[in-house]
Design a protein around this motif. Structure first.
Motif, PDB file in Angstrom:
ATOM      1  N   THR A  97       0.783  -1.216   0.103  1.00 43.01           N
ATOM      2  CA  THR A  97       0.051  -0.088  -0.027  1.00 43.01           C
ATOM      3  C   THR A  97       0.937   1.171  -0.036  1.00 43.01           C
ATOM      4  OG1 THR A  97      -0.036   0.028   2.452  1.00 43.01           O
ATOM      5  CG2 THR A  97      -1.720  -1.189   1.350  1.00 43.01           C
ATOM      6  N   PRO A  98       0.317   2.271  -0.536  1.00 47.44           N
ATOM      7  CA  PRO A  98       1.214   3.683  -0.322  1.00 47.44           C
ATOM      8  C   PRO A  98       1.739   3.671   1.106  1.00 47.44           C
ATOM      9  CG  PRO A  98      -0.991   4.140  -1.308  1.00 47.44           C
ATOM     10  CD  PRO A  98      -0.929   2.709  -0.899  1.00 47.44           C
ATOM     11  N   THR A  99       0.962   3.480   2.212  1.00 49.63           N
ATOM     12  CA  THR A  99       1.530   3.981   3.579  1.00 49.63           C
ATOM     13  C   THR A  99       2.773   2.772   3.754  1.00 49.63           C
ATOM     14  OG1 THR A  99      -0.392   4.628   4.322  1.00 49.63           O
ATOM     15  CG2 THR A  99       1.169   3.883   5.972  1.00 49.63           C
ATOM     16  N   GLY A 100       2.441   1.309   3.204  1.00 54.80           N
ATOM     17  CA  GLY A 100       3.553   0.454   3.286  1.00 54.80           C
ATOM     18  C   GLY A 100       4.820   0.843   2.584  1.00 54.80           C
ATOM     19  N   ARG A 101       4.687   1.631   1.588  1.00 57.16           N
ATOM     20  CA  ARG A 101       5.708   1.885   0.903  1.00 57.16           C
ATOM     21  C   ARG A 101       6.505   2.847   1.540  1.00 57.16           C
ATOM     22  NH1 ARG A 101       5.327   2.754  -5.383  1.00 57.16           N
ATOM     23  NH2 ARG A 101       7.504   2.423  -5.230  1.00 57.16           N
ATOM     24  N   LEU A 102       5.611   4.002   1.991  1.00 57.63           N
ATOM     25  CA  LEU A 102       6.356   5.264   3.005  1.00 57.63           C
ATOM     26  C   LEU A 102       7.194   4.510   4.066  1.00 57.63           C
ATOM     27  CD1 LEU A 102       3.453   7.691   2.511  1.00 57.63           C
ATOM     28  CD2 LEU A 102       5.639   8.059   1.589  1.00 57.63           C
ATOM     29  N   ARG A 103       6.490   3.354   4.718  1.00 56.26           N
ATOM     30  CA  ARG A 103       6.988   2.974   6.017  1.00 56.26           C
ATOM     31  C   ARG A 103       8.276   2.017   5.581  1.00 56.26           C
ATOM     32  NH1 ARG A 103       4.495   1.386  10.850  1.00 56.26           N
ATOM     33  NH2 ARG A 103       6.124  -0.358  12.062  1.00 56.26           N
ATOM     34  N   ALA A 104       8.431   1.385   4.518  1.00 58.75           N
ATOM     35  CA  ALA A 104       9.498   0.784   4.194  1.00 58.75           C
ATOM     36  C   ALA A 104      10.917   1.647   3.619  1.00 58.75           C
ATOM     37  CB  ALA A 104       9.204  -0.404   2.991  1.00 58.75           C
ATOM     38  N   GLN A 144       7.967  11.047  -6.323  1.00 57.38           N
ATOM     39  CA  GLN A 144       7.610   9.739  -5.843  1.00 57.38           C
ATOM     40  C   GLN A 144       6.884   9.800  -4.499  1.00 57.38           C
ATOM     41  OE1 GLN A 144       9.946   6.410  -7.010  1.00 57.38           O
ATOM     42  NE2 GLN A 144      11.030   7.550  -8.754  1.00 57.38           N
ATOM     43  N   ILE A 145       7.685  10.381  -3.456  1.00 55.19           N
ATOM     44  CA  ILE A 145       7.185  10.389  -2.298  1.00 55.19           C
ATOM     45  C   ILE A 145       5.908  11.137  -2.070  1.00 55.19           C
ATOM     46  CG2 ILE A 145       7.842  10.937   0.220  1.00 55.19           C
ATOM     47  CD1 ILE A 145      10.605  10.236  -0.314  1.00 55.19           C
ATOM     48  N   GLU A 146       5.981  12.429  -2.732  1.00 51.23           N
ATOM     49  CA  GLU A 146       4.697  13.001  -2.541  1.00 51.23           C
ATOM     50  C   GLU A 146       3.550  12.580  -3.067  1.00 51.23           C
ATOM     51  OE1 GLU A 146       3.591  17.860  -3.619  1.00 51.23           O
ATOM     52  OE2 GLU A 146       4.901  16.651  -4.824  1.00 51.23           O
ATOM     53  N   GLY A 147       3.598  11.924  -4.226  1.00 55.21           N
ATOM     54  CA  GLY A 147       2.723  11.084  -4.773  1.00 55.21           C
ATOM     55  C   GLY A 147       2.124   9.951  -3.930  1.00 55.21           C
ATOM     56  N   LEU A 148       3.088   9.234  -3.199  1.00 59.15           N
ATOM     57  CA  LEU A 148       2.622   8.077  -2.269  1.00 59.15           C
ATOM     58  C   LEU A 148       1.707   8.757  -1.163  1.00 59.15           C
ATOM     59  CD1 LEU A 148       5.989   6.014  -1.755  1.00 59.15           C
ATOM     60  CD2 LEU A 148       3.420   5.535  -3.111  1.00 59.15           C
ATOM     61  N   VAL A 149       2.256   9.970  -0.575  1.00 59.03           N
ATOM     62  CA  VAL A 149       1.441  10.756   0.270  1.00 59.03           C
ATOM     63  C   VAL A 149      -0.145  11.022  -0.045  1.00 59.03           C
ATOM     64  CG1 VAL A 149       1.174  12.867   1.934  1.00 59.03           C
ATOM     65  CG2 VAL A 149       3.443  11.599   1.664  1.00 59.03           C
ATOM     66  N   GLU A 150      -0.088  11.722  -1.342  1.00 60.11           N
ATOM     67  CA  GLU A 150      -1.406  11.773  -1.838  1.00 60.11           C
ATOM     68  C   GLU A 150      -2.274  10.998  -1.985  1.00 60.11           C
ATOM     69  OE1 GLU A 150      -0.374  14.365  -5.385  1.00 60.11           O
ATOM     70  OE2 GLU A 150      -0.162  16.131  -4.131  1.00 60.11           O
ATOM     71  N   ILE A 160       2.225  16.646   5.992  1.00 57.54           N
ATOM     72  CA  ILE A 160       2.738  15.234   6.005  1.00 57.54           C
ATOM     73  C   ILE A 160       4.276  14.858   5.489  1.00 57.54           C
ATOM     74  CG2 ILE A 160       2.196  12.810   5.462  1.00 57.54           C
ATOM     75  CD1 ILE A 160      -0.920  13.595   5.665  1.00 57.54           C
ATOM     76  N   LEU A 161       4.206  15.444   4.248  1.00 59.16           N
ATOM     77  CA  LEU A 161       5.624  15.219   3.450  1.00 59.16           C
ATOM     78  C   LEU A 161       6.750  15.564   4.380  1.00 59.16           C
ATOM     79  CD1 LEU A 161       6.914  14.084   0.671  1.00 59.16           C
ATOM     80  CD2 LEU A 161       6.365  16.751  -0.001  1.00 59.16           C
ATOM     81  N   PHE A 162       6.700  16.795   4.798  1.00 61.02           N
ATOM     82  CA  PHE A 162       7.883  17.718   5.411  1.00 61.02           C
ATOM     83  C   PHE A 162       8.080  17.104   6.828  1.00 61.02           C
ATOM     84  CE2 PHE A 162       7.298  20.853   2.206  1.00 61.02           C
ATOM     85  CZ  PHE A 162       8.462  20.740   1.408  1.00 61.02           C
ATOM     86  N   SER A 163       6.967  16.459   7.519  1.00 60.82           N
ATOM     87  CA  SER A 163       7.063  15.773   8.882  1.00 60.82           C
ATOM     88  C   SER A 163       7.763  14.245   8.511  1.00 60.82           C
ATOM     89  CB  SER A 163       5.667  15.558   9.444  1.00 60.82           C
ATOM     90  OG  SER A 163       5.001  16.821   9.841  1.00 60.82           O
ATOM     91  N   TYR A 164       7.382  13.621   7.486  1.00 58.39           N
ATOM     92  CA  TYR A 164       7.855  12.381   6.991  1.00 58.39           C
ATOM     93  C   TYR A 164       9.437  12.607   7.054  1.00 58.39           C
ATOM     94  CZ  TYR A 164       8.840   8.154   4.317  1.00 58.39           C
ATOM     95  OH  TYR A 164       9.271   7.168   3.603  1.00 58.39           O
ATOM     96  N   TYR A 165       9.867  13.450   6.207  1.00 57.67           N
ATOM     97  CA  TYR A 165      11.380  13.849   6.015  1.00 57.67           C
ATOM     98  C   TYR A 165      11.930  14.207   7.314  1.00 57.67           C
ATOM     99  CZ  TYR A 165      10.415  14.613   0.943  1.00 57.67           C
ATOM    100  OH  TYR A 165      10.137  14.468  -0.441  1.00 57.67           O
TER     101      TYR A 165
END
Length: 207
Positions: free
Chosen positions: A87-94, A138-144, A161-166
């Motif tokens: 999932t998008p969140t799974g990819r961000l987490r990985a 790519q990361i922004e696309g996953l967040v959206e 969300i994006l900058f908090s993730y970074y």
């Protein structure tokens, strides 16, 4: 057949030494930062003369730029190699897990976040800027996508969300936990991932 295997012996030796230089520069940057790191430090870490080092990189700026290019390339490769069913969140987490593990191993000097001089230098590095823009897209696309599907809070703007993730990837808590807690690297990574994606609140028990 890999590209490396197609190189001549001399070119292979040159490439191996260049990789060793980048590894040494990464460790030195993580320990000292850009301002305190010198080319002498890197040469000594690799075990070569400074003239030999300059055959690969003509300045400290060029060397650090290549370190950061390699780092971003690693993140792009990590995204590319992820299972397609995540999932998008799974990819961000990985991706964040990868970044945290590289960082705990001393391989992730987040220089742009700590040095205005480095930020200015890197904005002039076209290879770095091109890769960063690609990674950010790519990361922004996953967040959206995660916001649209409800995996992430749609009430929060994408940029928040994006900058908090970074920020999680360069959170100083990682160093404090590594130095002062009794947690293993695996435990640190898992805790930081939970903080990022679950927050501090206790999740409801499964019924």
């Amino acid at each position: 057949m890999s590209i490396f295997s197609k190189l001549s012996f001399k070119d292979q030796a040159f490439k191996l030494r260049e990789d060793a230089i980048l590894d040494a520069a990464t460790r030195t940057l993580a320990a000292k930062g850009f301002e305190l790191m010198t080319m002498d430090d890197v040469a000594a870490e690799v075990g070569i003369s400074k003239p030999s080092l300059y055959k690969h990189f003509k300045s400290k700026e060029d060397l650090v730029g290549e370190v950061m290019v390699r780092l971003v390339d690693g993140a792009l490769e990590q995204l590319e190699s992820q299972p397609k069913d995540l999932t998008p969140t799974g990819r961000l987490r990985a991706l964040l897990e990868w970044a945290l593990r590289v960082r705990l191993g001393g391989g992730l000097p987040f220089l742009p976040s700590t040095s205005a001089q480095v930020r200015t230098m890197l904005t002039r590095n076209l290879r770095y800027v091109t890769r960063v823009l690609k990674l950010n897209k790519q990361i922004e696309g996953l967040v959206e996508e995660a916001r649209r599907t409800g995996e992430l809070n749609p009430e929060l703007p994408t940029d928040v969300i994006l900058f908090s993730y970074y920020a999680r990837s360069c959170d100083p808590a990682v160093e404090y936990l590594q130095l002062y807690s009794k947690m293993t690297p695996d435990e640190i990574v898992e805790a930081m991932l939970k903080v990022c994606f679950d927050g501090y609140r206790m999740t409801a028990p499964q019924s």
